[in-house]
Design an enzyme around this catalytic site. Structure first.
Site, mmCIF file in Angstrom:
data_model
loop_
_atom_site.group_PDB
_atom_site.id
_atom_site.type_symbol
_atom_site.label_atom_id
_atom_site.label_comp_id
_atom_site.label_asym_id
_atom_site.label_seq_id
_atom_site.Cartn_x
_atom_site.Cartn_y
_atom_site.Cartn_z
ATOM 1 N N ASN B 206 0.819 -1.218 0.000
ATOM 2 C CA ASN B 206 0.000 0.000 0.000
ATOM 3 C C ASN B 206 0.857 1.275 0.000
ATOM 4 O O ASN B 206 0.336 2.367 0.204
ATOM 5 C CB ASN B 206 -0.975 -0.014 1.182
ATOM 6 C CG ASN B 206 -0.265 -0.058 2.527
ATOM 7 O OD1 ASN B 206 0.956 -0.089 2.592
ATOM 8 N ND2 ASN B 206 -1.030 -0.060 3.595
ATOM 9 N N SER B 389 -7.789 12.190 0.618
ATOM 10 C CA SER B 389 -6.988 12.069 1.828
ATOM 11 C C SER B 389 -7.290 13.299 2.680
ATOM 12 O O SER B 389 -7.834 14.279 2.182
ATOM 13 C CB SER B 389 -5.500 12.006 1.494
ATOM 14 O OG SER B 389 -5.219 10.835 0.759
ATOM 15 N N HIS B 408 -5.426 6.084 11.029
ATOM 16 C CA HIS B 408 -4.242 6.249 10.169
ATOM 17 C C HIS B 408 -4.546 6.146 8.696
ATOM 18 O O HIS B 408 -3.700 6.430 7.865
ATOM 19 C CB HIS B 408 -3.162 5.256 10.554
ATOM 20 C CG HIS B 408 -3.269 3.917 9.857
ATOM 21 N ND1 HIS B 408 -4.391 3.130 9.916
ATOM 22 C CD2 HIS B 408 -2.381 3.240 9.081
ATOM 23 C CE1 HIS B 408 -4.177 2.024 9.217
ATOM 24 N NE2 HIS B 408 -2.977 2.061 8.702
ATOM 25 N N ALA B 410 -7.777 4.673 5.524
ATOM 26 C CA ALA B 410 -9.158 4.306 5.254
ATOM 27 C C ALA B 410 -9.490 2.970 5.912
ATOM 28 O O ALA B 410 -10.594 2.768 6.414
ATOM 29 C CB ALA B 410 -9.379 4.221 3.749
#
Lengths: 136, 485
Positions: B206, B389, B408, B410
């Site tokens: 990610n 974001s 921190h 989604a």
């Protein structure tokens, strides 16, 4: 016999590996690990590495075995696909592993694996089956 | 997947409690920050069982906490926060995770959408070529013997002193990018071998680089203090961690602590929670190695920042001083820290584990840099690569309830294999391009695993954190260019 299967886990990835004995299940877990990371079809058995490990129990051995292979991949960029267990006694093993260095012109990398975890780890001695969750 | 059927008490619209009576051995109750819709989804997996399991850890105070992006992890849930007394509590490497100091930083620019939109293809190519990414990626930095130890000790400062970035960047980084108490001798040879070639690499999974536009400003005064001035202003995110070095430190110490638990008479429901007393030799060695890995991660993001600035300015044909590209802040979201917090009305020294959780200290806290003393610590919450974001700030409420912590990201909704079944990498690529987002990715499979639909909507996650008061929304950004490792 199926060598391994992937199992669902939200953030991570799990695998269950099978064998005629636990040694073969360990070898297949290693094969599963590298299959997640790369397309092994075009990887040739050009190089080998001998790995010897000794831990306190079978769970610790499985954790160390897969994490040691990740270390070898990280440092040497070695894609391994065959794992011959020369010795396996449930808490220690000696394996000869075959594969070749990653070559971007011929090999395709897939999912990066950070580590094998202890979470939901299962060593099924009766059915020669091991389960491990990988942090990806 | 099995649904979790344990007891859950609704406290208010955003808080839920798992009573201590749920399992014998829980030392404190669990508290989960979520709304009713999210809770339905959260109950669909075993993350809540993990919240309960963390409550077994010796020395845990107040609650075993889960932030609104909670999802099923290994050992600890992702989005988990737990604080243990330093005097008689434990530290657990699994409570930090394998990617030690995985974190995110945000750079602001003086540029607007119109100045970059026609050059996004070249921009993303230049960024992709400047920052090594992907599985097993190796860096351009060749560390000489002994230099890695300096990186482990000095983190971002090492990078800045070697020409990667600006001295001001240090002030805008959590711990100044140089966490005290790091001990290179506690980091194994294997970890160092893995770390040597990987400094200055993004990695895979990610991790990402993102060019974004300011989309909404909720708190104009607070935003201005960070240099976020107007809608359509260009921003840049960097999200990555400590690479193989951190992974090796984690697995080395989990192994050691599994062995040590019998000695300390600790018995836990999941071996992945393996821990040792904070004050034990094992606990101290882990903390000093973890701090080294954290510093490595800060140096990593610092080196990447330098190349990002170079590439950005080269493509636009402008000077760095005109581009701005100041670092707004850099947060760690996988880390353990010794901090002082109020427990039952008394100040106590605690080992706060944040695993997939961000520190969110309020205005006036001594750890918050001077330039943000009036507004609070910036909190950076990356969403998925298609939607948005957020920039938030820490609050007093977070200090009271969550040891100064918030969410921190989604949070994943779908497993990686489910995401791949749902949409091909090609489909994900095309749908993102159709939304005006330029994508560069190491692999299409990786792109499918990271599809926006595999994640919760970050807006609802951040909404819960905001409404519960554990952080405050300042601004929203949306992506226009993303590099996935």
């Amino acid at each position: 016999m199926k060598r391994f299967e992937l199992i669902e886990h939200t953030a991570d990835m799990g695998l269950v590996a099978y064998g005629h004995d636990l040694a073969e299940a360990f070898a297949n877990a290693a094969y599963g690990l590298f299959s997640i990371m790369a397309d092994l079809g075009r990887v040739q058995e050009k190089e080998s590495r001998q790995i010897e490990l000794k831990e306190d129990d079978t769970e610790a051995l499985l954790f160390e075995w897969l994490n040691y292979l990740l270390y070898v991949f990280d440092v040497e960029m070695l894609l391994l696909k065959r794992f011959d267990m020369e010795r396996f006694d449930g808490s220690g093993l000696k394996a000869i592993c075959y594969g070749e260095k990653y070559d971007p012109s011929r090999h395709r990398l897939k999912t990066g694996v950070k580590s094998a975890t202890y979470h939901m780890m299962k060593v099924d001695r009766e059915n020669n089956r091991v389960q491990v969750i990988l942090d990806v | 997947m099995a649904t979790w059927n344990g007891p859950l008490e609704k406290i208010d619209d955003y808080r839920w409690r798992i009573p201590k009576s749920y399992k014998q051995g829980m030392r404190v109750p669990g508290i989960i920050y979520a709304d009713a819709d999210m809770m339905k989804q959260i109950r669909g997996e075993q993350a809540l069982e993990q919240v309960a399991n963390v409550a077994f850890l010796p020395g845990i105070v107040n609650h075993s906490l889960a932030m609104p992006d909670i999802h099923w992890g290994y050992g600890f849930p992702i989005g988990g926060v737990a604080a243990m007394r330093v005097d008689d509590g434990v530290v657990s490497p699994g409570g930090v995770g394998f990617d030690i100091n995985c974190g995110v930083r945000l750079l602001r620019t003086n540029l607007m959408k119109d100045e970059v939109s026609s050059k996004m293809k070249q921009m993303m190519d230049a960024l992709y070529n400047s920052v090594p990414s992907g599985v097993g990626s190796k860096g351009k930095i060749r560390l000489k013997g002994g230099e890695l130890n300096e990186v482990l000790r000095n983190g971002s400062r090492w990078a800045v002193e070697h020409g990667y970035g600006r001295p001001d960047d240090l002030d805008s980084t959590e711990e100044n990018g140089e966490m005290a108490g790091a001990e290179p001798a506690s980091v194994s040879g294997r970890a160092k071998e893995r770390g040597l070639p990987q400094l200055g690499t993004l990695g895979s999974g990610n991790h990402f680089l993102e060019v974004a536009l300011v989309d909404e400003i909720h708190e104009p005064d607070i935003a201005r203090a960070m240099g976020i001035n107007e809608v359509d202003q260009v921003m840049l995110y960097v999200h990555c961690g400590s690479r193989g070095l951190g992974h090796q430190v984690a697995s080395d110490y989990i192994k050691e602590m599994v062995r040590a638990m019998a000695k300390y008479g600790i018995d836990l429901p999941d071996r992945q929670l393996a821990c040792s007393p904070v004050k034990s030799p094992e606990g101290q060695a882990y903390l000093s190695a973890m701090r080294g890995a954290a510093n490595y991660a800060w140096a990593n993001r610092q080196c990447i920042t330098h190349w990002v600035r170079e590439a950005f300015c080269r493509v636009l044909g402008i000077k760095e001083v005109d581009a701005g590209l100041e670092l707004i802040y850099d947060v760690a979201h996988n880390i353990a820290k010794i901090e002082e917090h109020q427990v039952n009305g008394q100040k106590q020294k605690l080992c706060v584990h944040r695993k997939g959780a961000t520190r969110a200290f309020p205005a006036g806290h001594p750890e918050v840099p001077g330039k943000y003393a009036q507004i609070g610590q910036p909190v950076l919450i990356p969403g998925d690569m298609g939607r948005a974001s957020y920039v938030l700030v820490g609050t007093e409420q977070a200090m009271k309830e969550t040891f100064g912590s918030t969410c921190h990201g989604a949070g994943r909704l779908q497993s990686r294999s489910a995401a791949k079944r749902h949409q091909s990498g090609r489909d994900v690529l095309e749908s993102l391009q159709a939304r005006g987002i330029t994508i560069r990715a190491g692999s299409l499979a990786g792109l499918a695993e990271e599809a926006p639909s595999a994640y919760k909507d970050v807006s609802s996650v951040v909404g819960v954190a905001h409404n519960a008061g554990i952080s405050k929304i300042v601004a929203r950004t949306r992506p226009i260019g993303v590099i996935k490792g």
